[in-house]
Structure formats: C-alpha cells, structure tokens
Design a protein around this motif. Structure first.
Motif, mmCIF file in Angstrom:
data_model
loop_
_atom_site.group_PDB
_atom_site.id
_atom_site.type_symbol
_atom_site.label_atom_id
_atom_site.label_comp_id
_atom_site.label_asym_id
_atom_site.label_seq_id
_atom_site.Cartn_x
_atom_site.Cartn_y
_atom_site.Cartn_z
ATOM 1 N N GLN A 249 16.813 51.442 69.364
ATOM 2 C CA GLN A 249 17.606 50.301 69.806
ATOM 3 C C GLN A 249 18.254 49.676 68.568
ATOM 4 N N ARG A 250 19.512 50.026 68.364
ATOM 5 C CA ARG A 250 20.184 49.695 67.115
ATOM 6 C C ARG A 250 20.286 48.197 66.866
ATOM 7 N N TYR A 251 20.563 47.437 67.907
ATOM 8 C CA TYR A 251 20.768 46.010 67.673
ATOM 9 C C TYR A 251 19.483 45.333 67.191
ATOM 10 N N ASP A 324 19.688 54.823 57.053
ATOM 11 C CA ASP A 324 20.094 56.207 56.839
ATOM 12 C C ASP A 324 21.425 56.526 57.501
ATOM 13 N N GLU A 325 21.880 55.659 58.406
ATOM 14 C CA GLU A 325 23.149 55.884 59.091
ATOM 15 C C GLU A 325 24.255 54.957 58.606
ATOM 16 N N LEU A 326 24.004 54.192 57.551
ATOM 17 C CA LEU A 326 25.027 53.288 57.034
ATOM 18 C C LEU A 326 26.117 54.065 56.287
ATOM 19 N N ASN A 327 27.199 53.371 56.014
ATOM 20 C CA ASN A 327 28.319 53.888 55.212
ATOM 21 C C ASN A 327 29.078 55.021 55.877
ATOM 22 N N GLY A 328 29.017 55.114 57.195
ATOM 23 C CA GLY A 328 29.859 56.055 57.912
ATOM 24 C C GLY A 328 29.500 57.512 57.743
ATOM 25 N N SER A 329 28.271 57.814 57.351
ATOM 26 C CA SER A 329 27.880 59.205 57.143
ATOM 27 C C SER A 329 26.683 59.543 58.022
ATOM 28 N N PRO A 330 26.532 60.805 58.419
ATOM 29 C CA PRO A 330 25.422 61.197 59.281
ATOM 30 C C PRO A 330 24.095 61.096 58.531
ATOM 31 N N PRO A 331 22.988 60.880 59.234
ATOM 32 C CA PRO A 331 21.687 60.758 58.572
ATOM 33 C C PRO A 331 21.275 62.053 57.891
ATOM 34 N N ASN A 332 20.611 61.911 56.722
ATOM 35 C CA ASN A 332 20.137 63.103 56.010
ATOM 36 C C ASN A 332 18.664 63.021 55.638
ATOM 37 N N THR A 377 46.796 49.780 69.681
ATOM 38 C CA THR A 377 46.580 50.301 71.034
ATOM 39 C C THR A 377 45.107 50.411 71.412
ATOM 40 N N ASN A 378 44.223 50.587 70.449
ATOM 41 C CA ASN A 378 42.824 50.855 70.751
ATOM 42 C C ASN A 378 42.116 49.626 71.321
ATOM 43 N N THR A 379 41.081 49.890 72.089
ATOM 44 C CA THR A 379 40.243 48.806 72.607
ATOM 45 C C THR A 379 39.084 48.493 71.673
ATOM 46 N N SER A 380 38.927 49.291 70.627
ATOM 47 C CA SER A 380 37.884 49.067 69.626
ATOM 48 C C SER A 380 38.364 49.629 68.294
ATOM 49 N N VAL A 381 37.651 49.286 67.231
ATOM 50 C CA VAL A 381 38.064 49.662 65.880
ATOM 51 C C VAL A 381 36.899 50.367 65.181
ATOM 52 N N GLY A 382 37.129 51.581 64.661
ATOM 53 C CA GLY A 382 36.125 52.286 63.881
ATOM 54 C C GLY A 382 36.150 51.855 62.427
ATOM 55 N N LEU A 383 35.244 52.414 61.653
ATOM 56 C CA LEU A 383 35.096 52.011 60.252
ATOM 57 C C LEU A 383 36.378 52.217 59.452
ATOM 58 N N SER A 384 37.009 53.381 59.588
ATOM 59 C CA SER A 384 38.196 53.679 58.797
ATOM 60 C C SER A 384 39.333 52.706 59.096
ATOM 61 N N ASP A 413 29.980 44.952 63.648
ATOM 62 C CA ASP A 413 29.512 45.886 64.682
ATOM 63 C C ASP A 413 28.106 45.483 65.113
ATOM 64 N N ALA A 414 28.028 44.418 65.905
ATOM 65 C CA ALA A 414 26.732 43.792 66.206
ATOM 66 C C ALA A 414 25.778 44.707 66.949
ATOM 67 N N ASN A 415 26.275 45.581 67.817
ATOM 68 C CA ASN A 415 25.360 46.465 68.552
ATOM 69 C C ASN A 415 25.228 47.832 67.917
ATOM 70 N N SER A 416 25.826 48.006 66.735
ATOM 71 C CA SER A 416 25.676 49.241 65.943
ATOM 72 C C SER A 416 26.051 50.495 66.714
ATOM 73 N N ASP A 417 27.146 50.413 67.481
ATOM 74 C CA ASP A 417 27.578 51.613 68.201
ATOM 75 C C ASP A 417 28.688 52.350 67.468
ATOM 76 N N GLY A 418 28.984 51.933 66.239
ATOM 77 C CA GLY A 418 29.959 52.638 65.428
ATOM 78 C C GLY A 418 31.376 52.138 65.554
ATOM 79 N N VAL A 419 31.617 51.110 66.377
ATOM 80 C CA VAL A 419 32.945 50.521 66.527
ATOM 81 C C VAL A 419 32.811 49.005 66.665
ATOM 82 N N VAL A 420 33.869 48.287 66.306
ATOM 83 C CA VAL A 420 33.945 46.849 66.555
ATOM 84 C C VAL A 420 34.773 46.650 67.818
#
Length: 450
Positions: A249-251, A324-332, A377-384, A413-420
């Motif tokens: 539960q990311r939040y 481990d999932e911060l900074n826009g990279s997959p966990p390692n 146009t988007n309904t949400s905004v990703g990191l980039s 990104d309060a719920n940590s779903d990868g988009v604002v």
C-alpha cells in the motif's frame, strides 16, 4: 514455476523435481534506468536435465545429485567465500510479484524452488526464516564466518522444537508432528555451516515453525552475514500470494517515509552526512560487505536507528520497497545513494512546494487555468513531463532554492501511482490558500486512501 529478478531466472521443473540452485552474482547489478526487463540465466541444457529428482527415499541417504548434496556443496563454497571478505553486497535470488513487497527472508512459491537468501546475524536470537504451512521436503543451509546458534521454534508460543542445531556436529534427528527434522553442522576454516532437512509438510498456521539464529556470545564480531541456501518440493495448498510477500500500500509507505525523513533531517545537516551516519556505518559494520548500496537484508539495521520506526506501520520492509522505486527507475533490491538522497529530503519538501504554490497562484486565477497551462491533453502527469513542463520552469523568487524534480514529484504523487493526477494537483494548489488549514500531504493521502 518461473521466477526472476535482475540477476537470475530459474527454469520450470516437473512436479517431483527441484531446480538446481543458481548462485547470485557477487557483484552489485547495474540498475536499468527507466527500463524494464530481466536477464534470464539458464543452467544450460534442457529443463529436465537441469532438475534434480526428489522422489528417491530419503532414508537411503543423499546421493551425488540430490538437493542435500547440492546444499552441502553450495554451503562449503559459501564458507570459503564468507571467510574471504570483500566490498560487495550480494542479492537474494527471488522477488515478490508486482504490487507486493518482501517481508520475509525467503519467498515461498507454490512449485518446487531453490535459491539463496541472506540474513544479518547479531548476538540477539532473531527470526531468520518463517516457514509457512504446507512446505514440502525442505532443505535449508546457513553459513557464516562466525560462531552461531541456529534453532527451530514454534512461532506462536516460542516453544523450542530444536533449540540449537549447531551444538552437535554429528547432527540430530527428531520427529515433530508429521515432520522428520534432521540437523547437521560443519566447520571449515574458522567458519560454521548448519544444514536442516525437514521431511514431510510444515504444520498449519497455528503451529507454524520458524528458524531463529544468532551469533554466539564468544563470536569476535557483533554482526555477520549468514548465507541461506534452500530448496523445497512445493507448497500445498498454494497460497494466493507467495509466502514472504505482502500487499504493498504505497500511500501508507509514503507517509511512513515522510515521517522518517523529518527525523533524519533533524539529526543530520545533509543527505550525504545522513548516508554516512546511517548507511555507510551499517554496511561497514559487517566485514563481508564493506561500503556500498544497502540491500534488503541490511535495511532493517539502518531503519532501526530511528527509534519510532520499530513500531511504525507498515514497517521497514515497506519503506525499503518505497525507496527502491524512487527516482523513476525499476526496483533492483538495493537502496542506492540517489534514492536515499531523495527520501531524506522529503520531510523538508513542503516549504519548497508552498512557495511554488504561491508562484502558481500569482500567475493563475484558479486551479483549472493553472492545470490547463501546464498539461495540454493528459489527465495526469508522469515524472518526465512534471520535470520538463512544470518544475524546471519554476524559478523561486527572493533567492530561495528549490528541491529536486524527483523530490517534488514524490511529494505531489500522494498515492504513489507514478503520476500526478488532477486531484493531487488541486490539493497542492489549495495548500497556500489563506483559508486552507491542512497540508497537501495529509489531504492528498487521505483522498488517495481506499
């Protein structure tokens, strides 16, 4: 069953066979940046040739290619490696499915599996491996360069089924309910290895067993790394999720890391100082590891230096997953310095976001016009897009500095779903309204909670 991480993928085996153990790389894997995929490593040859038969009657003793013999071989190899030391942190050979986080040393899947895990030993007896119900024909070996105690206990009551498997080098065999438990210890070059064999099926949850381990009081080190090699024939009944994994539960993890960040910033003046005081000192306290990124099995020792973290939910394991999932990279499987730096700054992000909010309000009449100006146009905004279209364009007034794009994005990104989302953006826009009484973090987190 096939499972993989950045290091290894195991081939599927027939129901009565156990895949051979594949040792993890002894060098830290390079983190792929914003890219997915795994490196599949096979043992060579066909799946049938790569698997070992488990149907042989155990009373006839381990043959050359049996799981017991394989564990003994790997255990001996680990003893030599553990004694050699080195500045690396090996990684476990399994990972939880998407949407879950690791909360156990060993992950138990439904089918036959084998692999390697690690556990940090101290002089306090602690749970190393929890055995879920229905594990069939388990072989498990622990090896460390220090004297240690290893025992089998009932989780719920603490009853000692096998108090100290390492006490008698000749081994012992006992019957516990439907399990036949055999233990044996080995010493080589000043190190010790303990092998456990559990024939049958581990008991139900009410009487579930766990393996506890600790360094002996006469051990020369206060901490040591235990290498755990394991293999089993399957788990029945099959759990809905692998044992050793929990729903992420990311939040909740996000709020926990924000609280940790506030504590860390109150203790250290910078992220570099905090990394040295928390991570470098912890890693260097284990001679086998040396300095470097922090793997899962060492993170608890880092996290426990925050006293409140011992009881704060959802716990250090979920916090590790979040970092481990911060900074826009997959966990390692590691907390890297960059990830740590981002997490360290989260507690102090609010002031920077507040001044950004004031700047946005100064230039836009309401949240709708502000959102439309940033997002086409988007309904949400990703990191980039957040960094290029929103954060990079913001220049604080009056000589104020601003936090990094990563830190501001994690905050937004309060719920940590990868988009604002639009609602998350609106929540921050309301933060600097004179009539607003709550913070963006608490408001957005409450809205994101199920």
């Amino acid at each position: 069953q096939v499972y993989s991480n950045d290091n290894v993928a195991l081939l599927p085996c027939p129901p009565t066979a156990l895949c051979p153990m594949v040792s993890p790389s002894m060098r830290r894997p390079r983190r792929p940046r914003r890219a997915g995929g795994h490196a599949a490593v096979g043992a060579g040859g066909s799946a049938a040739a790569a698997c070992m038969d488990l149907s042989r009657d155990a009373s006839r003793g381990p043959r050359r290619n049996s799981p017991v013999a394989a564990l003994a071989f790997v255990g001996a190899l680990v003893l030599r490696l553990a004694g050699a030391g080195g500045a690396f942190a090996p990684i476990t050979s399994a990972a939880c499915p998407e949407g879950f986080y690791r909360n156990g040393t060993v992950i138990f899947n439904c089918g036959a599996q084998s692999g390697t895990a690690y556990f940090m030993l101290t002089k306090a007896l602690a749970t190393a491996v929890i055995l879920p119900p229905g594990v069939q024909t388990l072989q498990l070996s622990l090896a460390t360069p220090e004297e240690m105690q290893v025992g089998v206990f009932v989780s719920a009551t603490g009853q000692a089924v096998l108090p100290d498997a390492s006490a008698d080098g000749h081994g012992a065999t006992l019957q516990w309910q439907d399990l036949q438990i055999t233990s044996k210890s080995k010493r080589a070059a000043g190190s010790i290895g303990v092998e456990l064999q559990l024939l049958g099926s581990t008991p139900a949850a009410a009487e579930a067993l766990e393996i506890r381990a600790a360094l002996r009081v006469n051990a020369s080190a206060e901490r040591a790394l235990a290498n755990i090699t394991f293999g089993y024939a399957g788990v029945s009944p099959c759990p809905l999720a692998p044992a050793g994994c929990a729903d992420f539960q990311r939040y909740l993890a996000r709020d926990l890391v924000f609280n940790w960040s506030e504590w860390a910033e109150s203790r250290w003046m910078s992220a570099d100082e905090a990394w040295a005081g928390l991570c470098e000192s912890t890693m260097e306290s284990v001679p086998e590891l040396g300095n470097g990124s922090v793997p899962y099995y060492m993170w608890q020792a880092v996290w426990s230096q925050w006293v409140a973290g011992a009881t704060a939910a959802p716990g250090w394991q979920a916090a590790f997953k979040f970092l481990d999932e911060l900074n826009g990279s997959p966990p390692n499987g590691y907390v890297d310095p960059d990830e740590f730096h981002t997490a360290f700054g989260l507690g102090g992000v609010f002031l920077s976001m507040f001044t950004w909010c004031e700047d946005v309000r100064k230039n836009h009449a309401d949240e709708t016009s502000a959102w439309n100006a940033f997002v086409v146009t988007n309904t949400s905004v990703g990191l980039s897009e957040w960094q290029s279209r929103i954060w990079d364009q913001y220049q604080p007034a009056d000589g104020f500095s601003k936090v990094s794009g990563d830190e501001s994005f994690v905050y937004a990104d309060a719920n940590s779903d990868g988009v604002v989302s639009r609602s998350e953006f609106d929540s921050i826009f309301a933060t600097c309204d004179a009539s607003h009484t709550g913070g963006a973090t608490s408001t957005a987190s409450a809205a994101a909670a199920p």
